[in-house]
Design a protein around this motif. Structure first.
Motif, PDB file in Angstrom:
ATOM      1  N   ILE A  64      -5.250   5.784  -2.975  1.00 39.90           N
ATOM      2  CA  ILE A  64      -4.583   4.686  -3.680  1.00 39.90           C
ATOM      3  C   ILE A  64      -3.654   3.868  -2.772  1.00 39.90           C
ATOM      4  CG2 ILE A  64      -2.885   4.186  -5.497  1.00 39.90           C
ATOM      5  CD1 ILE A  64      -4.219   6.360  -7.170  1.00 39.90           C
ATOM      6  N   PRO A  65      -2.886   4.476  -1.856  1.00 43.25           N
ATOM      7  CA  PRO A  65      -2.016   3.661  -0.998  1.00 43.25           C
ATOM      8  C   PRO A  65      -2.766   2.586  -0.208  1.00 43.25           C
ATOM      9  CG  PRO A  65      -1.406   5.954  -0.818  1.00 43.25           C
ATOM     10  CD  PRO A  65      -2.653   5.906  -1.640  1.00 43.25           C
ATOM     11  N   ALA A  66      -3.968   2.876   0.241  1.00 48.75           N
ATOM     12  CA  ALA A  66      -4.738   1.865   0.981  1.00 48.75           C
ATOM     13  C   ALA A  66      -5.104   0.692   0.071  1.00 48.75           C
ATOM     14  CB  ALA A  66      -5.994   2.486   1.579  1.00 48.75           C
ATOM     15  N   ALA A  67      -5.421   0.984  -1.188  1.00 49.26           N
ATOM     16  CA  ALA A  67      -5.732  -0.090  -2.131  1.00 49.26           C
ATOM     17  C   ALA A  67      -4.490  -0.930  -2.413  1.00 49.26           C
ATOM     18  CB  ALA A  67      -6.290   0.502  -3.424  1.00 49.26           C
ATOM     19  N   PHE A  68      -3.343  -0.282  -2.577  1.00 54.73           N
ATOM     20  CA  PHE A  68      -2.108  -1.037  -2.765  1.00 54.73           C
ATOM     21  C   PHE A  68      -1.803  -1.892  -1.544  1.00 54.73           C
ATOM     22  CE2 PHE A  68      -0.609   1.917  -6.202  1.00 54.73           C
ATOM     23  CZ  PHE A  68      -0.390   0.936  -7.150  1.00 54.73           C
ATOM     24  N   ARG A  69      -2.019  -1.339  -0.371  1.00 57.85           N
ATOM     25  CA  ARG A  69      -1.708  -2.075   0.861  1.00 57.85           C
ATOM     26  C   ARG A  69      -2.564  -3.321   0.996  1.00 57.85           C
ATOM     27  NH1 ARG A  69       0.168  -5.124   3.722  1.00 57.85           N
ATOM     28  NH2 ARG A  69       0.745  -4.832   5.885  1.00 57.85           N
ATOM     29  N   LEU A  87       6.514 -20.128  -5.422  1.00 56.86           N
ATOM     30  CA  LEU A  87       6.304 -19.316  -6.611  1.00 56.86           C
ATOM     31  C   LEU A  87       5.412 -18.108  -6.295  1.00 56.86           C
ATOM     32  CD1 LEU A  87       6.890 -18.956  -9.582  1.00 56.86           C
ATOM     33  CD2 LEU A  87       4.913 -20.406 -10.086  1.00 56.86           C
ATOM     34  N   ARG A  88       4.562 -18.241  -5.310  1.00 56.79           N
ATOM     35  CA  ARG A  88       3.705 -17.109  -4.914  1.00 56.79           C
ATOM     36  C   ARG A  88       4.534 -15.929  -4.439  1.00 56.79           C
ATOM     37  NH1 ARG A  88      -1.255 -20.171  -1.732  1.00 56.79           N
ATOM     38  NH2 ARG A  88      -2.005 -21.272  -3.583  1.00 56.79           N
ATOM     39  N   ARG A  89       5.586 -16.204  -3.687  1.00 55.58           N
ATOM     40  CA  ARG A  89       6.455 -15.109  -3.219  1.00 55.58           C
ATOM     41  C   ARG A  89       7.179 -14.450  -4.381  1.00 55.58           C
ATOM     42  NH1 ARG A  89       5.303 -12.200   0.426  1.00 55.58           N
ATOM     43  NH2 ARG A  89       7.426 -11.576   0.863  1.00 55.58           N
ATOM     44  N   VAL A  90       7.545 -15.260  -5.397  1.00 56.46           N
ATOM     45  CA  VAL A  90       8.177 -14.698  -6.589  1.00 56.46           C
ATOM     46  C   VAL A  90       7.178 -13.804  -7.318  1.00 56.46           C
ATOM     47  CG1 VAL A  90       9.174 -15.261  -8.849  1.00 56.46           C
ATOM     48  CG2 VAL A  90       9.822 -16.601  -6.835  1.00 56.46           C
ATOM     49  N   LEU A  91       5.922 -14.272  -7.435  1.00 54.26           N
ATOM     50  CA  LEU A  91       4.881 -13.461  -8.069  1.00 54.26           C
ATOM     51  C   LEU A  91       4.660 -12.158  -7.305  1.00 54.26           C
ATOM     52  CD1 LEU A  91       2.218 -16.134  -9.076  1.00 54.26           C
ATOM     53  CD2 LEU A  91       3.596 -14.738 -10.607  1.00 54.26           C
ATOM     54  N   ASP A  92       4.625 -12.248  -5.984  1.00 56.85           N
ATOM     55  CA  ASP A  92       4.480 -11.043  -5.159  1.00 56.85           C
ATOM     56  C   ASP A  92       5.614 -10.059  -5.441  1.00 56.85           C
ATOM     57  OD1 ASP A  92       2.137 -11.790  -3.887  1.00 56.85           O
ATOM     58  OD2 ASP A  92       3.161 -12.664  -2.157  1.00 56.85           O
ATOM     59  N   ALA A  93       6.842 -10.583  -5.556  1.00 53.19           N
ATOM     60  CA  ALA A  93       7.998  -9.718  -5.807  1.00 53.19           C
ATOM     61  C   ALA A  93       7.906  -9.076  -7.186  1.00 53.19           C
ATOM     62  CB  ALA A  93       9.291 -10.523  -5.682  1.00 53.19           C
ATOM     63  N   ASN A 151       2.733  -4.205   1.500  1.00 55.14           N
ATOM     64  CA  ASN A 151       2.006  -5.389   1.034  1.00 55.14           C
ATOM     65  C   ASN A 151       2.964  -6.499   0.613  1.00 55.14           C
ATOM     66  OD1 ASN A 151      -0.537  -6.703   0.412  1.00 55.14           O
ATOM     67  ND2 ASN A 151       0.116  -6.553  -1.716  1.00 55.14           N
ATOM     68  N   TRP A 152       4.126  -6.124   0.128  1.00 57.92           N
ATOM     69  CA  TRP A 152       5.120  -7.126  -0.251  1.00 57.92           C
ATOM     70  C   TRP A 152       5.716  -7.792   0.997  1.00 57.92           C
ATOM     71  CZ3 TRP A 152      10.519  -5.826  -2.614  1.00 57.92           C
ATOM     72  CH2 TRP A 152      11.135  -6.989  -3.075  1.00 57.92           C
ATOM     73  N   VAL A 153       6.002  -6.992   2.015  1.00 61.70           N
ATOM     74  CA  VAL A 153       6.582  -7.527   3.250  1.00 61.70           C
ATOM     75  C   VAL A 153       5.552  -8.345   4.029  1.00 61.70           C
ATOM     76  CG1 VAL A 153       7.522  -6.854   5.507  1.00 61.70           C
ATOM     77  CG2 VAL A 153       8.293  -5.685   3.442  1.00 61.70           C
ATOM     78  N   ASP A 154       4.329  -7.858   4.104  1.00 60.90           N
ATOM     79  CA  ASP A 154       3.260  -8.516   4.862  1.00 60.90           C
ATOM     80  C   ASP A 154       1.997  -8.552   3.988  1.00 60.90           C
ATOM     81  OD1 ASP A 154       1.745  -9.591   6.973  1.00 60.90           O
ATOM     82  OD2 ASP A 154       1.203  -7.595   7.690  1.00 60.90           O
ATOM     83  N   PRO A 155       1.911  -9.530   3.064  1.00 61.30           N
ATOM     84  CA  PRO A 155       0.773  -9.555   2.130  1.00 61.30           C
ATOM     85  C   PRO A 155      -0.566  -9.704   2.839  1.00 61.30           C
ATOM     86  CG  PRO A 155       2.437 -11.200   1.531  1.00 61.30           C
ATOM     87  CD  PRO A 155       2.819 -10.646   2.849  1.00 61.30           C
TER      88      PRO A 155
END
Length: 164
Positions: A64-69, A87-93, A151-155
């Motif tokens: 699962i971590p690889a899928a999240f990444r 807004l994309r960064r807000v969605l990511d957050a 993934n949040w830091v480096d999508p």
């Protein structure tokens, strides 16, 4: 700081994925062994069924971590495509925080479940505690949290190609 975290994340996600692949290999090998014992030698090895289930549970929670990444677990593609970059960064957050909240619940209750299940033994393997099977939840959850933050830091968005 960001670079160091991403190196740690890459290592932990890679280690979790390697362990997941190992669990798949173990489950496959035990499955083939079980078929050989049951249908060729007519001496079923019941203990293999328990270990197959055990290894498949661990495989899922370590993969699962690889899928999240990769951003493959939680996706809001349409809204993301229609949104401006800010807004994309807000969605990511928002998506990352929601996923982290879910993972925190899984880690918390998974650890509690593992501790409570420690008094049980696996059917077919009476000497092995169920603690080790249930431990997959908090361990996989901790690896997943690192992948979500990574993934949040480096999508990394790998979208499907559209058919032409």
């Amino acid at each position: 700081m960001k670079k160091t975290f991403l190196q740690i994340e890459r290592w932990t996600t890679g280690a979790a994925m390697a362990a997941a692949c190992l669990m798949l290999a173990i489950a496959s090998s035990l499955g083939m062994f079980q078929i050989l014992m049951r249908f060729v030698l007519e001496q079923p090895a019941e203990w293999t069924e328990v270990l197959i289930r055990f290894s498949l549970i661990w495989m899922v929670f370590l993969a699962i971590p690889a899928a999240f990444r990769q951003g493959a677990m939680v996706s809001v593609d349409v809204l993301y495509r229609w949104s401006p970059p800010a807004l994309r960064r807000v969605l990511d957050a928002v998506v990352s925080l929601a996923a982290l909240a879910l993972i925190a619940v899984i880690v918390w209750f998974g650890w509690d479940y593992a501790k409570r299940g420690g008094v049980q033994t696996m059917a077919g393997l009476e000497s092995v505690s169920m603690f080790w099977a249930y431990l997959a939840l908090p361990v996989g959850g901790l690896f997943s949290a690192v992948g979500i933050i990574g993934n949040w830091v480096d999508p990394q968005r790998q979208e499907l190609e559209t058919a032409q």
